[in-house]
Design a protein around this motif. Structure first.
Motif, PDB file in Angstrom:
ATOM      1  N   GLN A  97       0.825  -1.206   0.000  1.00 17.13           N
ATOM      2  CA  GLN A  97       0.000   0.000   0.000  1.00 17.13           C
ATOM      3  C   GLN A  97       0.862   1.259   0.000  1.00 17.13           C
ATOM      4  OE1 GLN A  97      -2.935  -0.162   3.097  1.00 17.13           O
ATOM      5  NE2 GLN A  97      -3.945  -1.962   2.206  1.00 17.13           N
ATOM      6  N   ILE A  98       1.952   1.236   0.723  1.00 18.80           N
ATOM      7  CA  ILE A  98       2.857   2.393   0.735  1.00 18.80           C
ATOM      8  C   ILE A  98       3.417   2.629  -0.666  1.00 18.80           C
ATOM      9  CG2 ILE A  98       5.131   3.187   1.548  1.00 18.80           C
ATOM     10  CD1 ILE A  98       4.395   1.965   4.294  1.00 18.80           C
ATOM     11  N   LYS A  99       3.824   1.555  -1.311  1.00 19.21           N
ATOM     12  CA  LYS A  99       4.369   1.685  -2.662  1.00 19.21           C
ATOM     13  C   LYS A  99       3.300   2.247  -3.612  1.00 19.21           C
ATOM     14  CE  LYS A  99       6.748  -0.834  -6.250  1.00 19.21           C
ATOM     15  NZ  LYS A  99       7.238  -2.090  -6.760  1.00 19.21           N
ATOM     16  N   GLN A 100       2.084   1.739  -3.479  1.00 19.73           N
ATOM     17  CA  GLN A 100       1.000   2.231  -4.336  1.00 19.73           C
ATOM     18  C   GLN A 100       0.718   3.709  -4.061  1.00 19.73           C
ATOM     19  OE1 GLN A 100      -2.258  -0.388  -3.438  1.00 19.73           O
ATOM     20  NE2 GLN A 100      -1.594  -1.964  -4.908  1.00 19.73           N
ATOM     21  N   GLN A 101       0.720   4.098  -2.793  1.00 21.31           N
ATOM     22  CA  GLN A 101       0.463   5.502  -2.433  1.00 21.31           C
ATOM     23  C   GLN A 101       1.583   6.399  -2.960  1.00 21.31           C
ATOM     24  OE1 GLN A 101      -2.254   6.958  -0.900  1.00 21.31           O
ATOM     25  NE2 GLN A 101      -3.210   4.940  -1.120  1.00 21.31           N
ATOM     26  N   GLU A 102       2.825   5.903  -2.882  1.00 16.62           N
ATOM     27  CA  GLU A 102       3.939   6.702  -3.385  1.00 16.62           C
ATOM     28  C   GLU A 102       3.838   6.885  -4.904  1.00 16.62           C
ATOM     29  OE1 GLU A 102       7.310   4.492  -1.912  1.00 16.62           O
ATOM     30  OE2 GLU A 102       7.408   5.679  -0.070  1.00 16.62           O
ATOM     31  N   GLU A 103       3.445   5.819  -5.587  1.00 18.86           N
ATOM     32  CA  GLU A 103       3.274   5.923  -7.040  1.00 18.86           C
ATOM     33  C   GLU A 103       2.137   6.886  -7.369  1.00 18.86           C
ATOM     34  OE1 GLU A 103       2.676   1.893  -8.369  1.00 18.86           O
ATOM     35  OE2 GLU A 103       4.798   1.390  -8.147  1.00 18.86           O
ATOM     36  N   SER A 104       1.051   6.813  -6.621  1.00 21.72           N
ATOM     37  CA  SER A 104      -0.079   7.738  -6.840  1.00 21.72           C
ATOM     38  C   SER A 104       0.352   9.168  -6.563  1.00 21.72           C
ATOM     39  CB  SER A 104      -1.244   7.384  -5.925  1.00 21.72           C
ATOM     40  OG  SER A 104      -1.796   6.156  -6.273  1.00 21.72           O
ATOM     41  N   PHE A 105       1.124   9.367  -5.535  1.00 26.91           N
ATOM     42  CA  PHE A 105       1.606  10.708  -5.179  1.00 26.91           C
ATOM     43  C   PHE A 105       2.448  11.279  -6.316  1.00 26.91           C
ATOM     44  CE2 PHE A 105       4.715  13.563  -3.215  1.00 26.91           C
ATOM     45  CZ  PHE A 105       3.879  14.427  -2.548  1.00 26.91           C
ATOM     46  N   ASN A 106       3.340  10.429  -6.852  1.00 23.96           N
ATOM     47  CA  ASN A 106       4.231  10.891  -7.918  1.00 23.96           C
ATOM     48  C   ASN A 106       3.482  11.169  -9.225  1.00 23.96           C
ATOM     49  OD1 ASN A 106       6.475  10.768  -6.272  1.00 23.96           O
ATOM     50  ND2 ASN A 106       6.970   8.670  -6.878  1.00 23.96           N
ATOM     51  N   ARG A 107       2.395  10.487  -9.480  1.00 26.68           N
ATOM     52  CA  ARG A 107       1.615  10.695 -10.709  1.00 26.68           C
ATOM     53  C   ARG A 107       0.638  11.867 -10.596  1.00 26.68           C
ATOM     54  NH1 ARG A 107       0.728   4.851 -10.739  1.00 26.68           N
ATOM     55  NH2 ARG A 107      -1.186   5.397  -9.676  1.00 26.68           N
ATOM     56  N   SER A 108       0.283  12.225  -9.409  1.00 28.62           N
ATOM     57  CA  SER A 108      -0.754  13.252  -9.225  1.00 28.62           C
ATOM     58  C   SER A 108      -0.158  14.651  -9.359  1.00 28.62           C
ATOM     59  CB  SER A 108      -1.396  13.082  -7.850  1.00 28.62           C
ATOM     60  OG  SER A 108      -2.360  14.078  -7.632  1.00 28.62           O
ATOM     61  N   SER A 113      -5.234  16.435  -4.032  1.00 33.46           N
ATOM     62  CA  SER A 113      -5.068  14.979  -4.114  1.00 33.46           C
ATOM     63  C   SER A 113      -3.713  14.563  -3.545  1.00 33.46           C
ATOM     64  CB  SER A 113      -5.197  14.540  -5.569  1.00 33.46           C
ATOM     65  OG  SER A 113      -5.030  13.166  -5.687  1.00 33.46           O
ATOM     66  N   ARG A 114      -2.692  15.331  -3.863  1.00 33.49           N
ATOM     67  CA  ARG A 114      -1.344  15.026  -3.334  1.00 33.49           C
ATOM     68  C   ARG A 114      -1.332  15.137  -1.818  1.00 33.49           C
ATOM     69  NH1 ARG A 114       3.163  15.192  -7.019  1.00 33.49           N
ATOM     70  NH2 ARG A 114       4.482  15.966  -5.347  1.00 33.49           N
ATOM     71  N   LYS A 115      -2.027  16.154  -1.285  1.00 35.88           N
ATOM     72  CA  LYS A 115      -2.077  16.331   0.176  1.00 35.88           C
ATOM     73  C   LYS A 115      -2.784  15.142   0.823  1.00 35.88           C
ATOM     74  CE  LYS A 115      -3.465  19.572   3.605  1.00 35.88           C
ATOM     75  NZ  LYS A 115      -3.363  20.063   4.635  1.00 35.88           N
ATOM     76  N   TYR A 116      -3.881  14.711   0.234  1.00 37.56           N
ATOM     77  CA  TYR A 116      -4.640  13.564   0.750  1.00 37.56           C
ATOM     78  C   TYR A 116      -3.775  12.290   0.706  1.00 37.56           C
ATOM     79  CZ  TYR A 116      -8.145   9.868   1.069  1.00 37.56           C
ATOM     80  OH  TYR A 116      -8.841   8.757   1.425  1.00 37.56           O
ATOM     81  N   ILE A 117      -3.098  12.076  -0.415  1.00 41.93           N
ATOM     82  CA  ILE A 117      -2.227  10.903  -0.575  1.00 41.93           C
ATOM     83  C   ILE A 117      -1.074  10.974   0.418  1.00 41.93           C
ATOM     84  CG2 ILE A 117      -0.631   9.741  -2.156  1.00 41.93           C
ATOM     85  CD1 ILE A 117      -2.505  10.568  -4.454  1.00 41.93           C
ATOM     86  N   GLU A 118      -0.540  12.139   0.613  1.00 38.24           N
ATOM     87  CA  GLU A 118       0.579  12.306   1.542  1.00 38.24           C
ATOM     88  C   GLU A 118       0.143  11.981   2.971  1.00 38.24           C
ATOM     89  OE1 GLU A 118       4.191  15.490   1.921  1.00 38.24           O
ATOM     90  OE2 GLU A 118       2.158  16.293   1.651  1.00 38.24           O
ATOM     91  N   GLU A 119      -1.056  12.381   3.360  1.00 36.43           N
ATOM     92  CA  GLU A 119      -1.575  12.055   4.700  1.00 36.43           C
ATOM     93  C   GLU A 119      -1.775  10.541   4.848  1.00 36.43           C
ATOM     94  OE1 GLU A 119      -5.130  14.390   5.054  1.00 36.43           O
ATOM     95  OE2 GLU A 119      -4.018  16.260   5.380  1.00 36.43           O
ATOM     96  N   ASN A 120      -2.351   9.918   3.813  1.00 34.95           N
ATOM     97  CA  ASN A 120      -2.517   8.457   3.838  1.00 34.95           C
ATOM     98  C   ASN A 120      -1.165   7.756   3.905  1.00 34.95           C
ATOM     99  OD1 ASN A 120      -5.301   8.277   3.829  1.00 34.95           O
ATOM    100  ND2 ASN A 120      -5.461   8.087   1.591  1.00 34.95           N
ATOM    101  N   LEU A 121      -0.237   8.254   3.155  1.00 34.98           N
ATOM    102  CA  LEU A 121       1.102   7.680   3.135  1.00 34.98           C
ATOM    103  C   LEU A 121       1.745   7.769   4.516  1.00 34.98           C
ATOM    104  CD1 LEU A 121       3.104   6.364   1.207  1.00 34.98           C
ATOM    105  CD2 LEU A 121       3.936   8.628   0.612  1.00 34.98           C
ATOM    106  N   GLU A 122       1.570   8.886   5.184  1.00 32.48           N
ATOM    107  CA  GLU A 122       2.125   9.070   6.531  1.00 32.48           C
ATOM    108  C   GLU A 122       1.486   8.086   7.509  1.00 32.48           C
ATOM    109  OE1 GLU A 122       4.692  10.213   9.231  1.00 32.48           O
ATOM    110  OE2 GLU A 122       4.745  10.911   7.164  1.00 32.48           O
ATOM    111  N   ARG A 123       0.143   7.922   7.417  1.00 34.17           N
ATOM    112  CA  ARG A 123      -0.544   6.963   8.307  1.00 34.17           C
ATOM    113  C   ARG A 123      -0.053   5.532   8.052  1.00 34.17           C
ATOM    114  NH1 ARG A 123      -5.108  10.327   7.537  1.00 34.17           N
ATOM    115  NH2 ARG A 123      -5.736   9.099   5.736  1.00 34.17           N
ATOM    116  N   MET A 124       0.111   5.196   6.785  1.00 35.35           N
ATOM    117  CA  MET A 124       0.565   3.845   6.452  1.00 35.35           C
ATOM    118  C   MET A 124       1.996   3.598   6.924  1.00 35.35           C
ATOM    119  SD  MET A 124      -1.034   2.928   2.822  1.00 35.35           S
ATOM    120  CE  MET A 124      -2.746   3.178   2.505  1.00 35.35           C
ATOM    121  N   LYS A 125       2.828   4.607   6.847  1.00 30.84           N
ATOM    122  CA  LYS A 125       4.204   4.462   7.340  1.00 30.84           C
ATOM    123  C   LYS A 125       4.214   4.290   8.854  1.00 30.84           C
ATOM    124  CE  LYS A 125       6.658   6.749   3.593  1.00 30.84           C
ATOM    125  NZ  LYS A 125       7.485   7.861   3.153  1.00 30.84           N
TER     126      LYS A 125
END
Length: 181
Positions: A97-108, A113-125
């Protein structure tokens, strides 16, 4: 002299049966002694067998209890193993999930959307970090449960070996009795 001869024959006939009577009790005494020895031997065999059977009953009771202990220990080990497997699975899922979130962050390109993904990424980490911190404890618990299981299985095996030795003792004790019949 004539008189002596019949007296000698009389003594022979009287002494003969008397001598035979004296030997008869001796043969009866030997037979009785033999029977007495056999009864004593049978009593000893019976006492040995009864004591061995008692020991076997005690061992069977202990084996049954130890089997229950092994079953409980196995259940605790299985639970610890399942917890460890679950923890590893969660760690793998978190990594995916972290890898998927990082890929989504880089594509967005969208800042929201980037802020939302970044928050999710932080929670997952953070979740991944919690898993990483808890995993060694779960691993230790699983290892301890595995050791406990080996110890309890060894105790059970020892009890079963004792029972086998008693069974062999009984078998050996029965062999001479079977051969003497």
């Amino acid at each position: 002299m004539r008189r002596l001869l019949p007296l000698a024959f009389a003594n022979f006939f009287v002494a003969g049966p008397t001598h035979a009577i004296a030997q008869a009790p001796s043969a009866d005494a030997q037979t009785l002694q033999s029977l007495l020895e056999e009864v004593r031997k049978l009593r000893q065999d019976l006492q040995f067998t009864a004591a061995t059977v008692q020991r076997m009953q005690i061992l069977l009771y202990r084996i049954r209890n130890q089997m229950e202990v092994v079953a409980q220990t196995r259940q605790r080990h299985d639970e610890a193993q399942a917890a460890l497997t679950q923890m590893k699975y969660q760690r793998e899922q978190a990594a995916v999930q972290i890898k998927q979130q990082e890929e989504s962050f880089n594509r967005s390109d969208d800042p929201n959307s980037r802020k939302y993904i970044e928050e999710n990424l932080e929670r997952m980490k953070q979740w991944m970090e919690q898993i990483a911190q808890a995993e060694p404890e779960v691993q230790v618990r699983e290892t301890e449960r595995a050791n406990d299981l080996r110890i309890e299985q060894a105790k059970l095996s020892d009890l079963e070996d004792q029972l086998d030795r008693l069974d062999n003792q009984l078998a050996v004790a029965r062999q001479p009795a079977a051969h003497s019949r």
